[in-house]
Structure formats: C-alpha cells, structure tokens
Design an enzyme around this catalytic site. Structure first.
Site, short mmCIF file in Angstrom:
data_model
loop_
_atom_site.label_atom_id
_atom_site.label_comp_id
_atom_site.label_asym_id
_atom_site.label_seq_id
_atom_site.Cartn_x
_atom_site.Cartn_y
_atom_site.Cartn_z
CD GLU A 1 2.29 -4.10 9.41
OE1 GLU A 1 1.86 -4.44 8.43
OE2 GLU A 1 3.37 -3.85 9.87
CD1 TRP B 1 0.64 -0.26 2.94
CD2 TRP B 1 -0.77 1.11 3.44
NE1 TRP B 1 1.01 0.09 4.47
CE2 TRP B 1 -0.27 1.10 4.77
CE3 TRP B 1 -1.96 1.98 3.63
CZ2 TRP B 1 -0.18 1.91 5.99
CZ3 TRP B 1 -2.22 2.70 4.89
CH2 TRP B 1 -1.19 2.69 5.72
CG ASP B 2 4.64 0.74 1.80
OD1 ASP B 2 4.02 -0.02 1.94
OD2 ASP B 2 5.45 1.21 2.52
CE LYS C 1 5.20 -1.53 11.97
NZ LYS C 1 5.31 -2.62 11.08
CD GLN C 2 2.20 1.41 10.06
OE1 GLN C 2 2.96 0.52 10.35
NE2 GLN C 2 1.73 1.67 8.88
#
Length: 672
Positions: free
Chosen positions: A428, A298-299, A496-497
């Site tokens: 994640e 998906w980046d 995580k992000q």
C-alpha cells in the site's frame, strides 16, 4: 510470569498487561468480548452509514472485576486456558480463594457466562465477602435500547442499531437477557465452598435470546453449564489438533493462534446461525475507530481461510457463504465504478457494499476480488463440493468475478497483452500503478478457475475468459529474472508488506526455482521491518520451499516481536500499532506450520507434500487433515512421514486416496 508450568496451551500471569487492548478475548461464532471490558459485539450487527459503518457496541454485563474488600493487595493470578476456552481470575488470600471464570459458550453461541467460586482453605470459618466491580450500564451509543419485562429472573433489553449501512437498508435488532449482578457475594462461615453462575444471552430475536437463556439455566440446574462448553470446545480442539515438538515459545504461539482463530469460526452445533465473516481483529474488537471497525478484508480469504479449510472444511464453506450472501453488494460496487460483474469491497460489513472510510483503497485495491475467488478454488479442489456451485450460489459468484476482471482489463496494442491500470497492490505504499504483478496474476487465476469449473458443471466457457487469462500481462524482468512489483518498479524501492512473494505462495504462479529465489532476494531487504506481521511468514514459506531452513527460521522468528505477553495476543505491527488480536498475522503463522513445514500444496488434482522444518523442531503431528471427504492423521519426523486415513465420509462418499512418491511408488490409503 509462569507459563502454565510448561503447558504450552495455558497462559498464566500475576499481573495484567498495561494496555487493555492486549487482554485476551472470549468469542463464539456469534458473540465476542475482551475480558474486563464493558462492551461486547454480536456478529453482523453494524451501525453507521458506509464510511462510518462499525461494529455496534452492545453493553456487556460480563466486564466486571472481582475484588477483596479491605485486603491489602492480595495475590492474584490470571489464566487463559486454550484447552478449555476459558479465562479465569483468582484471588489467593489467607484462608480462602475466589475464582472468576469467563467464557463464550461454544455450542450455545448466543450465550456467554461467568461464575464466581469462593472456597475456604485450611479449616477457616470466617465469612468471606468479595466485591464485584462493574461499569455496566444498559445503554449504547450505537443502539436505541428499551427495557422489557424480566424473564426467568433475568433483566431484558432490546433495540435496533441507530443508522443503517445503506440508506433505507435494515437496522439489525438486538435482544439481551442477563442475570442481575449483586455488588457483593458472601460465603457463609459454615460453608466450605459456594458458586454463583451469571448468564448473558444475546440474539437477533426475542425468541432466540429466551431459548438460549433457558437452555443455559437448565444446564446450571444440572451443574453442567461450564462442562458442556468445555466438552464442545475440546471436541473442536481435538478435531483441529496440531502438535509439534520444538521450543516452548513456538508451541505457545501455535496454541495461542489455534485458540484465537478457532474461536472466530462457526460451530458444528449451530448450523442455523448465519456466519458474518472474520475481521482482522475478530468479533471482540471493531468498535468505531478501532481494529478497522470490524470490517472484513482479504485477510479472511487469503490469510485465515486456508488453515480453516485444511482442518475444518464445513467452517470454510460457511466463510464462502458469507461472500455469496454479499454478492449483490459486490455487483453494485462494480456498477458504481462502471464495470461489469462483481467487485468485492476492500472493506465489507453486512451488505457487501464498500464501507472503507478512505476512497482510494476501495477504488484501487481490487486484488481482493481475486483473493475471494482463490478461496473458492481452494475449497473446490479440497472438497469437490459441486453443490456449493450448482445450488448454493457459488457459480453465480464465480461468473460475476470473471465478468468483472474481463471488463477491468484494457488491450494494449503495443504489447499485444491485456493490462489492468490504476491499482494499488498489496504493497500500500504505492497507488495508481499499472499491471501490479500480484493483482494481474490473481486475476489470471480467477479466470482459469472460472473456465475450469464451468467445464466441470457442463456450462459454456466464454471465449473472452480464456483469451484474457492467456494474454494478461504479469510483469517479468527477463534480464534480472524476477517479477517487478508493477510497471516501472525500480529495484530497491521500499515496499510495505509481502506482495510479489505471494506469487510463489499462495498463488503458485508458474516460475522456476531461480525466479522464486530472485523474488525473495529482491523483496526481503526492502520490505518495511515495521510493516504487518504476516509478511515474514510468506518469506518463511518461500525459503522453506527452497529448503533454505535457516533463512526460513530467521523470517519466522521476526513474528515473535508481534506476539504480546502474557496472553499471546498478536499486534499488527511490531511497534504495537494497527489491529490487536491480529488474526491475520496468526493465520500467516499457522500457514507456515500447516503448509510450510509439511509442504502441503492444494492443486486441482492432488494435495502435494514435501516437508521441511528447522533444526529445532523434531516432530509435527496434524490429527485431522481434510481432503476429498477423508480425514488424515499426518505425522512428520526427521526420519519418516506417516499418513493414516482415520475417517471417511459416507454421504457424499469420500474419494479413495493414494500416496504417490517422486519415485513413482504408489501406496493406496484406505481407512485405517
């Protein structure tokens, strides 16, 4: 370290980083390598069955290092010039200089080249010899290579990858020609200067490799090989020019990001070359066990694509065509898991089949399917290119994604809403959760877009799509006025992000300023400081939206611990772990400049703008914003915003534009 005497686009050092992963990359749409490395990669050439699929290592004659025999540690300099797309290494010795220049030719995308120039100084008349130290061996752990006959003075090898991605599938072929490289080069006593040119051509067919090598030789004979590359690269840099007046470190980071990201995209000069997607570490990286093995995530669609779309929509279209070409693999992924339509893989290579080595991500991190479709929606809103959907496979992809989401949802009698259960969100650290806010919101957006474009194409909209979009659950805490990350999320749990904050941007999920603020306040302190660098850019985007400029700046500054010296190569995590040449982080950073500082938002009916930037920036100029067939030059200072239409497309004709202010004032924008 001196940074190009203050030129923010030239990075110069007297020593190389200790970690070779942090050396700069030279890349075209088809070929990439890291400087001084003995392997290169070709786009779309993977070896290994799913789970072991990785970029095939092609032996590289380009990875040599120049040395001065017998000299006691001569002075050296290493320069990455982002204006010319060229890396150089110079030995400075009493009486002479020797310079090695390396580049991936921007318009001849199957060609990489280097030159060595030795020059006498101060009337010196001694012969000068330099040594070329090379680790090149024409063998590969991933390719079955066979030598062929020399061609126009070049050596030739060809062969196929060893293991196909899917059983019985194709094994890509590589053909490589290269100029033989001597161990020593000598400038005669009577010569003032001499240069040597070395070419490497790599292609999927013998014919293309020979054509590219011959074209390179012709340019060498004219003395214009490097000039032709610089011209093509400079034209791209000019058409995607972004300049700001602000701190040197910020300007250097901007030019580094533009260099590495623009190197990764297809070129206007090679429409016949298929594009194979953008992986987090780019084409130069991705050997087995490195940089996610060169897979596409998906980046590409969420973090990198919006920047390319705004500056260069033709390249954005090629990125979407990669997803269209892999649609059959995505259909197969859905079928294997028992669903309808198409499920794009968490990790994609050549076929669109899932190639992630760890099953949990491929099964649960399903938001990628919505991320892919959001890129199609942004492209359509920016270009109104119906041909992509009517004739070139875009509609089939949209329809398949809508079918997947409808089949993936379950009706909850208790809540009278649709649920998506058993997923991993972008965060994640959590898996097997129900109703991830981000996953469900991106699924809803997919279905709304599918219905909208079906109407534009005069096609029937299935009732199920509209029903699922209307009734899907996106978790919301009415008491605290924020979005829990998933059913059962407890405030304060580490993540995580960037996850829920993506609802505000890029999803633009409907919410009040109060809720937007609460989401930022809730998740900023619990986001792992050692997590991937793009997280901070999305918090910066949120604070810019709310005009909290100091908070935005403090988030953006966190990114600088992921930018390594001296060549501005990004690492995924601030401790140096994860992918290197981390294009994802660069994409997030560039979005802060292109969408955060400008306030640009791509909507169905308009391109919104609402600028805001921190105190240490006084001016931002974007030379070529593309919108509905028009090119806009946008200049923003503390005092004013100016927009000029510099170009309009004739075929198809561009839409006429007007700037509309909040006051209701309208300013027609004709060309010029």
């Amino acid at each position: 370290m001196a940074d190009g005497e203050g030129d923010p686009g030239v990075f110069t050092a007297t020593a190389l980083p200790g970690d070779p992963r942090l050396l700069p990359t030279v890349t075209s749409a088809f070929l990439g390598t890291r400087v001084f490395r003995d392997i290169l990669h070709a786009a779309g050439v993977y070896s290994g069955a799913a789970g072991d699929t990785h970029r095939a290592d092609v032996p590289s004659p380009l990875g040599l290092r120049m040395a001065a025999p017998g000299a006691h540690s001569p002075a050296e300099s290493f320069t990455l010039n982002t204006w010319t797309g060229t890396f150089s290494h110079t030995i400075h010795s009493p009486g002479y200089t020797a310079t090695h220049q390396l580049y991936a030719h921007h318009s001849l995308v199957h060609l990489m080249a280097f030159s060595i120039v030795i020059r006498h100084l101060d009337g010196s008349t001694h012969p000068i010899t330099v040594q070329l130290q090379s680790l090149f061996v024409p063998q590969s752990q991933d390719l079955d290579l066979t030598p062929g006959p020399d061609f126009q003075g070049a050596h030739y090898i060809y062969g196929q990858t060893l293991v196909p991605e899917v059983e019985g599938g194709p094994r890509p072929t590589i053909h490589m020609l290269w100029t033989p490289i001597p161990q020593l080069l000598t400038l005669g006593a009577e010569e003032q200067e001499r240069s040597w040119e070395f070419l490497t051509a790599v292609a999927g067919s013998e014919e293309e490799a020979k054509r590219s090598y011959s074209a390179g030789l012709s340019l060498v004979a004219e003395g214009s090989l490097h000039c032709s590359h610089v011209r093509a690269w400079a034209a791209l840099r000019h058409s995607c020019s972004v300049e700001l007046d602000g701190p040197l470190a910020l300007r250097q980071a901007l030019h580094g990001c533009l260099y590495y990201l623009l190197s990764a995209i297809p070129t206007r000069n090679s429409p016949g070359v298929l594009f194979h997607g953008i992986s987090p570490g780019g084409l130069s990286n991705g050997t087995r066990g490195e940089d996610y093995w060169g897979h596409v995530f998906w980046d590409q669609d969420t973090w990198i694509f919006p920047n390319i779309l705004l500056l260069y929509p033709e390249a954005a279209r090629a990125i979407l065509q990669y997803r269209i070409r892999t649609l059959e693999g995505a259909r197969r992924n859905a079928q294997v898991q028992g669903y309808e339509g198409a499920k794009f893989p968490w990790e994609s290579a050549a076929t669109g089949r899932e190639v992630c080595p760890e099953e949990i991500y491929g099964v649960q991190e399903i938001h990628v399917t919505g991320d892919v479709l959001m890129a199609f929606e942004q492209y359509y809103s920016t270009t109104q290119d119906q041909k992509l959907f009517r004739e070139d496979g875009g509609w089939e992809l949209v329809e398949a994604v809508a079918q997947y989401w409808c089949s993936r949802m379950e009706w909850s009698e208790e809540e009278q809403l649709y649920h998506i259960r058993g997923v991993m969100p972008p965060d994640e650290y959590h898996s097997q959760v129900d109703n991830s806010a981000y996953t469900n919101a991106v699924a809803q957006r997919s279905l709304n877009f599918a219905a909208d474009i079906a109407r534009d194409l005069l096609l029937m909209v299935p009732e199920k799509w509209e029903d699922c979009a209307r009734k899907i659950k996106v978790p919301f805490d009415e008491k605290r006025k924020y979005h829990p990350e998933y059913d059962g999320y407890s405030p304060g749990e580490p993540v995580k992000q960037a996850d829920v904050v993506l609802l505000g941007f890029p999803l633009m999920h409907p919410m009040s300023a109060e809720v937007r603020r609460n989401d930022l306040e809730m998740y900023e302190p619990v986001t792992d400081p050692a997590g991937p660098s793009m997280s901070w850019t999305m918090f910066a985007m949120g604070w810019l939206e709310l005009k909290e400029l100091q908070r935005a700046q403090s988030q953006l500054e966190k990114c600088f611990s992921n930018i390594t010296e001296p060549f501005k190569v990004w690492v995924e995590n601030s401790d140096g772990s994860g992918a290197v040449n981390f294009l994802t982080g660069m994409g997030g950073f560039l979005q802060v400049i292109l969408f955060g500082f400008t306030g640009f938002r791509i909507t169905r009916s308009s391109l919104l703008f609402d600028p805001a930037f921190p105190d240490d920036i006084t001016k931002l100029k974007i030379t070529s914003v593309s919108y509905l067939g028009n090119k806009l030059e946008v200049t923003i200072t503390r005092e004013e915003i100016s927009m000029e239409v510099t170009e309009t497309s004739r075929d198809p004709p561009a839409s006429s534009l007007e700037a509309v202010l909040e006051s209701g004032q309208r300013f027609p924008l004709g060309e010029g």
